[in-house]
Design a protein around this motif. Structure first.
Motif, PDB file in Angstrom:
ATOM      1  N   LEU A  36       0.829  -1.213   0.000  1.00  0.00           N
ATOM      2  CA  LEU A  36       0.000   0.000   0.000  1.00  0.00           C
ATOM      3  C   LEU A  36       0.861   1.260   0.000  1.00  0.00           C
ATOM      4  N   ALA A  37       1.971   1.214   0.709  1.00  0.00           N
ATOM      5  CA  ALA A  37       2.866   2.373   0.739  1.00  0.00           C
ATOM      6  C   ALA A  37       3.427   2.665  -0.652  1.00  0.00           C
ATOM      7  N   ARG A  38       3.529   1.663  -1.477  1.00  0.00           N
ATOM      8  CA  ARG A  38       4.055   1.841  -2.834  1.00  0.00           C
ATOM      9  C   ARG A  38       3.012   2.395  -3.806  1.00  0.00           C
ATOM     10  N   PHE A  39       1.746   2.248  -3.494  1.00  0.00           N
ATOM     11  CA  PHE A  39       0.688   2.674  -4.412  1.00  0.00           C
ATOM     12  C   PHE A  39       0.863   4.131  -4.857  1.00  0.00           C
ATOM     13  N   GLY A  87       0.378  -5.418 -11.474  1.00  0.00           N
ATOM     14  CA  GLY A  87       1.275  -6.533 -11.774  1.00  0.00           C
ATOM     15  C   GLY A  87       2.723  -6.201 -11.469  1.00  0.00           C
ATOM     16  N   ARG A  88       3.143  -4.975 -11.775  1.00  0.00           N
ATOM     17  CA  ARG A  88       4.514  -4.556 -11.461  1.00  0.00           C
ATOM     18  C   ARG A  88       4.751  -4.546  -9.952  1.00  0.00           C
ATOM     19  N   ILE A  89       3.744  -4.085  -9.214  1.00  0.00           N
ATOM     20  CA  ILE A  89       3.875  -4.080  -7.753  1.00  0.00           C
ATOM     21  C   ILE A  89       3.981  -5.514  -7.234  1.00  0.00           C
ATOM     22  N   PHE A  93       7.262  -7.393  -5.220  1.00  0.00           N
ATOM     23  CA  PHE A  93       7.127  -8.040  -3.918  1.00  0.00           C
ATOM     24  C   PHE A  93       7.343  -9.550  -3.997  1.00  0.00           C
ATOM     25  N   GLY A  94       7.921 -10.007  -5.110  1.00  0.00           N
ATOM     26  CA  GLY A  94       8.300 -11.409  -5.210  1.00  0.00           C
ATOM     27  C   GLY A  94       7.212 -12.363  -5.634  1.00  0.00           C
ATOM     28  N   ARG A  95       6.144 -11.866  -6.225  1.00  0.00           N
ATOM     29  CA  ARG A  95       5.054 -12.746  -6.658  1.00  0.00           C
ATOM     30  C   ARG A  95       5.566 -13.729  -7.704  1.00  0.00           C
ATOM     31  N   GLN A  96       5.358 -15.011  -7.437  1.00  0.00           N
ATOM     32  CA  GLN A  96       5.697 -16.080  -8.376  1.00  0.00           C
ATOM     33  C   GLN A  96       4.400 -16.682  -8.883  1.00  0.00           C
ATOM     34  N   ASN A 101      -3.620 -20.842  -7.746  1.00  0.00           N
ATOM     35  CA  ASN A 101      -3.979 -20.838  -6.324  1.00  0.00           C
ATOM     36  C   ASN A 101      -2.831 -21.228  -5.387  1.00  0.00           C
ATOM     37  N   ALA A 102      -1.595 -21.192  -5.894  1.00  0.00           N
ATOM     38  CA  ALA A 102      -0.440 -21.476  -5.030  1.00  0.00           C
ATOM     39  C   ALA A 102      -0.272 -20.333  -4.029  1.00  0.00           C
ATOM     40  N   PRO A 103       0.372 -20.594  -2.881  1.00  0.00           N
ATOM     41  CA  PRO A 103       0.654 -19.500  -1.947  1.00  0.00           C
ATOM     42  C   PRO A 103       1.382 -18.367  -2.669  1.00  0.00           C
ATOM     43  N   ARG A 104       1.109 -17.135  -2.240  1.00  0.00           N
ATOM     44  CA  ARG A 104       1.705 -15.980  -2.914  1.00  0.00           C
ATOM     45  C   ARG A 104       2.055 -14.889  -1.926  1.00  0.00           C
ATOM     46  N   THR A 105       3.141 -14.178  -2.257  1.00  0.00           N
ATOM     47  CA  THR A 105       3.576 -13.072  -1.417  1.00  0.00           C
ATOM     48  C   THR A 105       2.648 -11.879  -1.557  1.00  0.00           C
ATOM     49  N   LEU A 106       2.062 -11.696  -2.720  1.00  0.00           N
ATOM     50  CA  LEU A 106       1.159 -10.574  -2.913  1.00  0.00           C
ATOM     51  C   LEU A 106       0.238 -10.869  -4.077  1.00  0.00           C
ATOM     52  N   ASP A 107      -1.039 -10.638  -3.863  1.00  0.00           N
ATOM     53  CA  ASP A 107      -2.041 -10.803  -4.904  1.00  0.00           C
ATOM     54  C   ASP A 107      -2.857  -9.522  -4.936  1.00  0.00           C
ATOM     55  N   LEU A 108      -2.812  -8.807  -6.046  1.00  0.00           N
ATOM     56  CA  LEU A 108      -3.573  -7.578  -6.217  1.00  0.00           C
ATOM     57  C   LEU A 108      -4.566  -7.780  -7.352  1.00  0.00           C
ATOM     58  N   ASP A 109      -5.849  -7.638  -7.055  1.00  0.00           N
ATOM     59  CA  ASP A 109      -6.894  -7.830  -8.057  1.00  0.00           C
ATOM     60  C   ASP A 109      -7.709  -6.564  -8.217  1.00  0.00           C
TER      61      ASP A 109
END
Length: 180
Positions: A36-39, A87-89, A93-96, A101-109
């Motif tokens: 959120l701080a990056r937004f 997507g860039r954010i 943050f390391g999104r793979q 539905n695998a665990p994720r460091t960040l999901d932004l929808d």
């Protein structure tokens, strides 16, 4: 405090955030707060935000639990540019993107972009599965109880009652946050 009552919810741009893999961060909450701080530096101003909500992972409850929330934002980005920025954010943050539905460091929808609806050159708005997810509709109802789904015409609070995914989702704190 919920959303500023002077805002027109028909114009609301709603983004959902989620995390169930803290990666290098001290906690899932730290990941979400840092994103959120990056937004703002990406041209996205948060005007209202929900509490963080915790729920079991879906569809595999053996995966780590999720922390989710929603924000209402203002941006000059059109829907496609906003999706690219989100997507860039995620990538930062390391999104793979290994398996669905695998665990994720960040999901932004992108949940909604005003009243836009339909397939906009590959971007479907509103988010096609958001109405079925308590961890999305609950937080929306928390900060924008007057928001109505652009396609089915139902209020977020009603959709939260009938959501079939994430029925265990609950706010971590019973507080609402507004952004100055």
């Amino acid at each position: 405090m919920g959303i500023d009552e002077s805002l027109n919810l028909d114009d609301a741009v709603i983004v959902a955030l989620g995390c169930n893999d803290k990666g290098v961060w001290p906690s899932n909450e730290a990941v979400l707060e840092a994103s959120l701080a990056r937004f703002r530096s990406e041209g996205i101003d948060v005007v209202a935000r929900s509490s963080w909500w915790r729920s079991q992972a879906w569809p595999d409850p053996h995966d780590p639990p999720f922390l989710n929330g929603v924000v209402i934002v203002r941006t000059a980005h059109d829907p496609h540019a906003l999706m690219a920025t989100l997507g860039r954010i995620e990538d930062a943050f390391g999104r793979q993107r290994s398996t669905r539905n695998a665990p994720r460091t960040l999901d932004l929808d992108l949940i909604a972009y005003g009243r836009l609806s339909g397939d906009l050159e590959g971007l479907i708005l509103p988010h096609p599965r958001a109405a079925d997810r308590l961890f999305v509709m609950g937080p929306i109802a928390e900060i924008a109880h007057g928001w109505v789904h652009p396609v089915n015409g139902q209020a977020a609070a009603d959709l939260a009652q009938t959501a079939s995914v994430g029925r265990d989702a609950r706010p971590v704190r019973d507080e609402r946050r507004a952004v100055d």
